[in-house]
Scaffold this motif. Structure first.
Motif: not given
Length: 384
Positions: A213-234
């Protein structure tokens, strides 16, 4: 209790990672949704060279994370459906997603300014971190069959919770421990919320689901996306997470995070991982293949119900016929027993959210998971 410690601290339980430590036998660690694959040796060697030749241990890390933010922005821009590239000003980096969750709570709800809303079962750290900061947690339910959020209950909570009001809504996409992605109806509801409420979408498993939903975070001031390097990036050992949001919210996070919060070696590891992402993310295909294979096997056993997953784990419960055949008095007792007996056979999973969450491991680990579960389900409680 020490007299200078907050009274409510006595009611908390410290987070206990890896309950398999101290076991009499080696365990397959399938309880924390890590990748079963270590970094390739050539990338480890490249990191070791950086530690020897580039990183000065007597100097503080790059406190602004300039190079890492730029690399993350480039990676996130590949998500698609974006009208413009993500910029480093859209990125904040944390010592794992946990630090970013805590920073979001400090920036929004601390000091009686707000409560948070979660939909149980979900990732436990939202509630744990909120409670340690004295922030109220409002929990709503999910559909018992699909695990979709009870939107009517959630909307009622938004409208009736007044002292303090709900300031943050946390959702995982796909959800942990249940593995389901947000539906169109759920996303529509989240987009309908007042701009006075921060919407946090945790995309820890994005590389497996490809839902963002990154597109929403970039378009809306009240959205934030969290991601991590702990899973797929090992890189679970390096504790690197990041947030994507509009610059005003990122600026707030930068104000409340600790200085020099991410060690130089962790920043170097994340940069190496991003530079070699085709090589590292190739293992996602293997994990998805293993996930689907184990799902098929488990679905053939009428004693155990497993739900479809869009992440690197599966979620299951004993079926009504399984409870009857195995002579368990109820689901809670049955799951607790299955969890302990799997552990005794060498398979460590997570008992959480009213079910069992099984991380997808390597082929040998998954084979042992299936074999050990069959051993456990073959012996009724009355026979032991």
């Amino acid at each position: 209790m020490l007299p200078f410690i907050r009274n409510d601290i006595a009611e908390f339980k410290a987070y206990t990672p890896h309950p398999g430590e101290g076991s009499a036998q080696p365990l397959d660690p399938l309880d924390t949704n890590e990748s079963p694959y270590d970094l390739p040796k050539d990338l480890k060697a490249a990191l070791a060279e950086q530690y020897q030749q580039v990183i000065a241990t007597n100097r503080y890390p790059d406190g602004g994370h300039g190079a890492l933010k730029a690399a993350i922005a480039e990676y996130v821009s590949e998500s698609g459906q974006l009208t413009a590239p993500v910029q480093p000003t859209h990125i904040s980096v944390g010592n794992g997603s946990d630090e970013l969750i805590r920073s979001l709570l400090i920036a929004t709800c601390l000091g009686g300014n707000g409560a948070i809303l979660v939909a149980a079962p979900t990732f436990s750290m939202y509630g744990i971190l909120a409670k340690t900061l004295g922030i109220p947690v409002v929990s709503v339910g999910r559909n018992t069959a699909s695990f979709e959020v009870n939107l009517a209950e959630a909307q009622q909570a938004i409208e009736t919770q007044q002292s303090p009001p709900i300031r943050v809504v946390f959702m995982v996409h796909p959800n942990s421990p249940t593995g389901n992605a947000l539906t169109d109806a759920e996303l529509t509801w989240l987009r309908s919320l007042s701009k006075d409420i921060l919407v946090v979408i945790d995309e820890a498993y994005f590389e497996f689901s490809q839902h963002t939903t990154v597109v929403n975070a970039l378009a809306r001031p009240n959205w934030a996306i969290l991601r991590t390097f702990s899973k797929a990036f090992r890189l679970a050992a390096h504790r690197v997470g990041y947030a994507v949001a509009q610059p005003p919210l990122i600026n707030a996070l930068e104000k409340v995070r600790l200085p020099y919060n991410l060690p130089s070696f962790s920043q170097a590891a994340a940069l190496v991982a991003l530079a070699h992402r085709p090589q590292l993310l190739a293992a996602v295909t293997e994990t998805l293949k293993e996930r689907d294979g184990l799902t098929h096997q488990l679905s053939q056993d009428t004693r155990f119900r497993v739900w479809p997953s869009q992440a690197n784990f599966l979620y299951g419960r004993l079926s009504p016929s399984g409870l009857q055949q195995l002579a368990y008095p109820d689901q809670a007792a049955g799951l607790a027993d299955v969890f302990q007996r799997l552990r005794s056979h060498g398979t460590l999973i997570r008992h959480t959210g009213g079910g069992l969450r099984l991380t997808i491991g390597n082929p040998d680990e998954n084979r042992r998971t299936w074999e050990n579960l069959q051993k456990v389900l073959a012996v009724p409680a009355v026979s032991r």
